[in-house]
Design an enzyme around this catalytic site. Structure first.
Site, short mmCIF file in Angstrom:
data_model
loop_
_atom_site.label_atom_id
_atom_site.label_comp_id
_atom_site.label_asym_id
_atom_site.label_seq_id
_atom_site.Cartn_x
_atom_site.Cartn_y
_atom_site.Cartn_z
N LYS A 159 0.85 -1.20 0.00
CA LYS A 159 0.00 0.00 0.00
C LYS A 159 0.89 1.25 0.00
O LYS A 159 2.11 1.15 0.06
CB LYS A 159 -0.93 -0.01 1.21
C1 LIG Z 1 -4.24 -5.43 1.23
C2 LIG Z 1 -5.69 -5.54 1.42
C3 LIG Z 1 -6.23 -6.13 2.58
C4 LIG Z 1 -5.38 -6.82 3.62
O1 LIG Z 1 -4.49 -5.94 4.26
P1 LIG Z 1 -3.39 -6.56 5.26
O2 LIG Z 1 -2.89 -5.34 5.99
O3 LIG Z 1 -2.33 -7.17 4.40
O4 LIG Z 1 -4.06 -7.52 6.14
C5 LIG Z 1 -7.60 -6.13 2.73
N1 LIG Z 1 -8.41 -5.59 1.80
C6 LIG Z 1 -7.94 -5.03 0.67
C7 LIG Z 1 -8.88 -4.44 -0.32
C8 LIG Z 1 -6.55 -5.01 0.43
O5 LIG Z 1 -6.08 -4.47 -0.70
#
Ligand SMILES: *Cc1c(COP(=O)(O)O)cnc(C)c1O
Length: 381
Positions: A188
């Site tokens: 992210k």
């Molecule tokens: C990356 C992501 C998650 C999970 O996030 P983590 O911090 O890796 O648990 C959940 N929902 C969406 C839409 C994502 O892109």
């Protein structure tokens, strides 16, 4: 030995981390306080202030944030939770953890997000919550989904995993949600290694989420230590989890949060440059919806009808030293949820099969971007 000069590989994504983050993490280590403590509390205050929301509760990931958010929404066994299939599988898993059934809705092919039109036909008497995802950093029209859900007493949780730095109608994405969940995974924009945040409007809900992330304890370990130890006895009023963030992660997060505006500015600039350089192909690049602005966490492009298979395009790009990626996954095509869809999901299946994610990150150079554009044009021909 080959005499052909090897072009350095262009990665799809690199987090923007530097000396400041290294120093902040080192300082947390030197302080001796590495578990959840003062830096987590400070990161929560800073994140809440950035969004303009009253409460932010730091957790270990967005997956755990979504789990807590659905508990907060009262989801339990037998309930239905409406989700887009076109999302990272954690969105659906959060409902499954609670014995609820994820019900898959289709998305708008332009944004990759749920709309009132795709949600409405799937609402039933058993629908307890809708998880509205800001897919790839494109803000979902939360207001349209709230307008459907609120009169029926259905909770809306915003999966803002990708959305730090995106905006909806002039406010940060997630700020208007009853509950929103963020991710700080390195994929992210803003990263703490692993990490997440739940934000909410309601003080009692925030207090419960704070207890649930820490085994259901009535007084957090940090507060007990800060209060001098022995005098404060905690109780355990419901079963909770260990979903805490560490102070080392929060120290990094505080630096990253300050960099967020510059991260978003540069990505939007590079995405615009892709759009210009790609010509007609650029019209197939994900763009801002009319209700907000994206952060281009995932800069995806839908291949034109005449183009080769996506696997072939990805192979041609890889041969040119470019790491593009397949587009967003679709949960209903994976083993745990195969065949579980109640309605056809044509836009989801088109996007998951025919979209790819282009390299886009803070340190991508214009020269690298030119290489991606040239390779993509020839790969698609
Ligand atoms: C990356 C992501 C998650 C999970 O996030 P983590 O911090 O890796 O648990 C959940 N929902 C969406 C839409 C994502 O892109």
């Amino acid at each position: 030995m080959s005499t052909v000069p090897v072009m350095p590989n262009i990665p799809v994504m690199v987090p923007w981390l530097g000396e400041e983050e290294a120093e902040a993490a080192a300082e947390a280590v030197r302080s001796g306080w590495v578990a959840q403590g003062p830096r987590v509390a400070e990161f929560e205050r800073a994140f809440a202030a950035h969004l303009g929301v009253p409460h932010a509760v730091a957790v270990s990931s967005c997956t755990t944030a979504l789990h807590l958010a659905l508990i907060g929404a009262g989801v339990g066994p037998g309930d239905e939770v409406l989700v887009p299939s076109l999302s990272f599988i954690a969105t659906a898993s959060a409902a499954t953890y609670l014995g609820a059934t994820p019900v898959f809705a289709d998305v708008d092919p332009a944004s990759g997000n749920l709309t009132a039109e795709t949600v409405q036909p799937l609402l039933t008497d058993r629908t307890k919550a809708v998880i509205a995802v800001d897919q790839g950093g494109v803000p979902v029209d939360l207001d349209a989904i709230e307008a459907l859900a609120r009169p029926r007493g259905i909770a809306v949780v915003e999966d803002a995993a990708c959305a730090a730095g995106a905006t909806l109608r002039g406010r940060p994405a997630g700020a208007g949600a009853g509950i929103a969940a963020y991710s700080f995974h390195p994929r992210k924009l803003l990263t703490t290694g692993e990490g997440g945040m739940v934000t909410c409007q309601d003080g009692e809900l925030a207090a419960r989420l704070r207890r649930l992330r820490e085994h259901g304890m009535s007084v957090s370990a940090a507060d007990r230590h800060a209060g001098g130890g022995a005098a404060v006895l905690e109780t355990y009023d419901e079963i909770g989890f260990n979903y805490r963030m560490t102070d080392i992660q929060a120290a990094i997060g505080l630096v990253q949060l300050r960099k967020l505006p510059e991260l978003v500015r540069r990505r939007r600039e590079l995405a615009d440059r892709y759009r210009r350089l790609l010509g007609p192909l650029g019209e197939r690049l994900v763009a801002d919806p009319e209700h907000g602005t994206g952060n281009y966490q995932s800069c995806w492009l839908l291949l034109p009808d005449g183009a080769p298979d996506r696997a072939e395009v990805l192979e041609r790009l890889a041969a040119a030293g470019i790491s593009a990626r397949r587009g967003i996954m679709a949960a209903h095509l994976e083993a745990p949820y195969k065949g579980a869809e109640r309605v056809p999901l044509p836009a989801t299946e088109l996007l998951t099969r025919r979209s790819l994610i282009l390299p886009l990150h803070h340190s991508l150079t214009e020269e690298q971007q030119d290489r991606v554009v040239a390779a993509l044009r020839s790969a698609v021909e």
